[in-house]
Design an enzyme around this catalytic site. Sequence first.
Site, short mmCIF file in Angstrom:
data_model
loop_
_atom_site.label_atom_id
_atom_site.label_comp_id
_atom_site.label_asym_id
_atom_site.label_seq_id
_atom_site.Cartn_x
_atom_site.Cartn_y
_atom_site.Cartn_z
N CYS A 121 0.82 -1.23 0.00
CA CYS A 121 0.00 0.00 0.00
C CYS A 121 0.85 1.27 0.00
CB CYS A 121 -0.95 0.00 1.19
SG CYS A 121 -1.93 -1.50 1.27
N HIS B 289 -3.18 6.88 2.53
CA HIS B 289 -3.66 5.60 2.00
C HIS B 289 -5.06 5.37 2.58
CE1 HIS B 289 -4.22 1.51 1.11
NE2 HIS B 289 -3.90 1.05 2.31
N ASN C 158 -10.27 -0.11 0.09
CA ASN C 158 -8.81 -0.04 0.13
C ASN C 158 -8.26 -0.60 -1.19
OD1 ASN C 158 -6.10 -0.61 0.56
ND2 ASN C 158 -6.40 -1.38 2.64
O1 UT7 Z 1 -3.94 -1.52 3.48
C1 UT7 Z 1 -3.08 -2.07 4.42
C2 UT7 Z 1 -3.35 -1.58 5.73
N1 UT7 Z 1 -4.52 -2.23 6.28
C3 UT7 Z 1 -5.11 -1.68 7.30
O2 UT7 Z 1 -4.70 -0.61 7.69
C4 UT7 Z 1 -6.24 -2.39 8.02
C5 UT7 Z 1 -6.08 -2.20 9.50
N2 UT7 Z 1 -7.10 -2.81 10.32
C6 UT7 Z 1 -8.38 -2.35 10.34
O3 UT7 Z 1 -8.73 -1.43 9.61
C7 UT7 Z 1 -9.34 -2.96 11.33
O4 UT7 Z 1 -8.62 -3.68 12.29
C8 UT7 Z 1 -10.41 -3.89 10.69
C9 UT7 Z 1 -11.38 -3.05 9.86
C10 UT7 Z 1 -9.74 -4.93 9.80
C11 UT7 Z 1 -11.21 -4.61 11.77
O5 UT7 Z 1 -11.87 -3.68 12.62
P1 UT7 Z 1 -11.82 -3.89 14.21
O6 UT7 Z 1 -12.64 -2.81 14.79
O7 UT7 Z 1 -10.36 -3.94 14.58
O8 UT7 Z 1 -12.55 -5.26 14.40
P2 UT7 Z 1 -11.98 -6.62 15.04
O9 UT7 Z 1 -11.01 -7.26 14.14
O10 UT7 Z 1 -11.54 -6.33 16.43
O11 UT7 Z 1 -13.29 -7.52 15.06
C12 UT7 Z 1 -14.41 -7.19 15.83
C13 UT7 Z 1 -15.51 -8.19 15.58
C14 UT7 Z 1 -15.08 -9.65 15.61
O12 UT7 Z 1 -16.11 -10.40 16.24
P3 UT7 Z 1 -15.93 -10.92 17.74
O13 UT7 Z 1 -14.72 -11.80 17.70
O14 UT7 Z 1 -15.71 -9.67 18.56
O15 UT7 Z 1 -17.21 -11.61 17.99
C15 UT7 Z 1 -15.03 -10.05 14.16
O16 UT7 Z 1 -15.31 -11.41 13.94
O17 UT7 Z 1 -16.07 -7.97 14.30
C16 UT7 Z 1 -16.15 -9.22 13.59
N3 UT7 Z 1 -16.00 -8.95 12.16
C17 UT7 Z 1 -17.05 -8.74 11.35
N4 UT7 Z 1 -18.37 -8.71 11.55
C18 UT7 Z 1 -19.18 -8.46 10.50
C19 UT7 Z 1 -14.86 -8.88 11.45
N5 UT7 Z 1 -15.15 -8.62 10.17
C20 UT7 Z 1 -16.50 -8.53 10.07
C21 UT7 Z 1 -17.38 -8.28 9.01
N6 UT7 Z 1 -18.71 -8.25 9.27
N7 UT7 Z 1 -16.96 -8.06 7.75
#
Ligand code: UT7
Length: 327
Positions: free
Chosen positions: A113, A254, A284
């Site tokens: 990225c 980004h 993204n």
């Molecule tokens: O381009 C390269 C750079 N990439 C990035 O910068 C990405 C960086 N990371 C992020 O932007 C975030 O960490 C994410 C958007 C990937 C995730 O957001 P988060 O607020 O950190 O969520 P999380 O991973 O802590 O997950 C929270 C919950 C989980 O459920 P439980 O375990 O709490 O029950 C996940 O299973 O959200 C769930 N979850 C979803 N639910 C519905 C994860 N993805 C989804 C989804 N739909 N698509």
Amino acid sequence: MEARIRALAAHAPEKTLSNEELTKFVDTTDEWIFSHTGIRSRHIAAADESASDIALPACRKVLESTGTSAEEIDLILVATSTPDYISMPSTACIIQHQLGANAAGAMDITAACSGFVYALEIARNFVVAGSARNVLVVATEVYSKIVNWKDRNTCVLFGDGAGAALVSPADDSRRGLLHHAFLRSDGSGAESLVRLHGGTRRPTNADSTEADLMLSMDGRKVYNFAVRAVNETILEVLEREKLTIDDIDYFVPHQANVRIIEAAAKRLGAPVERFYMNMERYANTSASSIPLAIGEMQDRGLLKPGMKLITIGFGAGLTYGGGLIEW
Ligand code: UT7
């Protein structure tokens, strides 16, 4: 000698995929995706479209708008982590052939990225050194073909798109002037955003699953890194250029997640309105997200001559960095 961007253009594939449409085959909701990322929709390449295919319209636009013929290009740099072919040949060679750039060298840049930021800095150095007059910098990504569509943690985040910029000496004009960019890497996070199998560390074998071959990410870890990377990049660039936050017209980060940008802006004490964001419509697009954002800013008439922009890239590697552009 100094170097400048003479023209920049972006291109996204025609087909779009909304969050609502995604919910038909992934266990997710529009509410979750939008509230956690700021994304509502993304562009998706057609089944027969590769990274080079979606880049060519942007390349042609840049050449046309500057009256540059393909034979005048000295070097083509393609920032991509979704190349036409795995490891060889480079996508840059495919683009060189398609354009008819018969006097150009061609190579791909692997910085995920941060790829556009890295490629611009390499182009700037070739021009400043006097070893190239016209460097075509391309970013092109087709993440829809490397995400695991069964993994809701990643597949909802990405989209496809491309951008191109022509970098040349700033002897006729200083519009688009590129300043020395800040580039960094933290390889200790190499496997937090990775395609695990298929390389020489873990060659594809009979046990490789589809998930092993596709992109996987430790979202939390990358999120925390990203907020730090945005802060460090902006502070470094401001210090080098002896500028303050108030001197910058637009920060062009980004486009990974609106929350990353809001958290970084808050830590910096910078107004979030000056961070240009369009992940709502594109998601993204990795290396392509910065040129897609600048292309859209141009089309919307937001960029005036002399405006100061700071680009900020961050992603797999983990790589990060950015630089000042005087528009
Ligand atoms: O381009 C390269 C750079 N990439 C990035 O910068 C990405 C960086 N990371 C992020 O932007 C975030 O960490 C994410 C958007 C990937 C995730 O957001 P988060 O607020 O950190 O969520 P999380 O991973 O802590 O997950 C929270 C919950 C989980 O459920 P439980 O375990 O709490 O029950 C996940 O299973 O959200 C769930 N979850 C979803 N639910 C519905 C994860 N993805 C989804 C989804 N739909 N698509």
